[in-house]
Design a protein around this motif. Sequence first.
Motif, PDB file in Angstrom:
ATOM      1  N   ALA A  29       0.942  -1.140   0.009  1.00 45.73           N
ATOM      2  CA  ALA A  29      -0.030  -0.095   0.075  1.00 45.73           C
ATOM      3  C   ALA A  29       0.674   1.427  -0.097  1.00 45.73           C
ATOM      4  CB  ALA A  29      -0.870   0.000   1.143  1.00 45.73           C
ATOM      5  N   THR A  53       0.229   5.276   0.474  1.00 50.05           N
ATOM      6  CA  THR A  53      -0.906   6.150   1.144  1.00 50.05           C
ATOM      7  C   THR A  53      -0.146   7.522   0.946  1.00 50.05           C
ATOM      8  OG1 THR A  53      -1.548   4.383   2.627  1.00 50.05           O
ATOM      9  CG2 THR A  53      -2.281   6.808   3.007  1.00 50.05           C
ATOM     10  N   THR A  67      -5.004   6.301  -1.104  1.00 49.75           N
ATOM     11  CA  THR A  67      -4.306   4.979  -0.832  1.00 49.75           C
ATOM     12  C   THR A  67      -4.561   4.071  -2.147  1.00 49.75           C
ATOM     13  OG1 THR A  67      -4.560   5.030   1.455  1.00 49.75           O
ATOM     14  CG2 THR A  67      -4.086   3.008   0.560  1.00 49.75           C
TER      15      THR A  67
END
Length: 96
Positions: free
Chosen positions: A30, A32, A39
């Motif tokens: 991920a 972000t 995200t």
Amino acid sequence: NDETSLNGANGRLGKVPSEHLPGHAYHTYALTSADGTVTFELRHNVNGRSTYAEGVADACLFLAAKADAGFPRSRFLGRRKRLFDMIDVLQEGAMS
């Protein structure tokens, strides 16, 4: 079809078929934004171990081919070391 749900530190990882519980790899990557409003996630799930075993075999064949082709021994013996990774294997089309 028997499945087991997996939960990780950041939530649900997915369902693993029971025959693959001993050997599986579920990963989520991920990114972000600094303010937390965006995200981007990339997930890859591998069921079974054969993918990894085949990758190791392909990497061994790749290195053997490098040695057979006369890849400079000095690189193997320390003067100018060269590290290979699976991207090198992929780029040469050595994956089976």
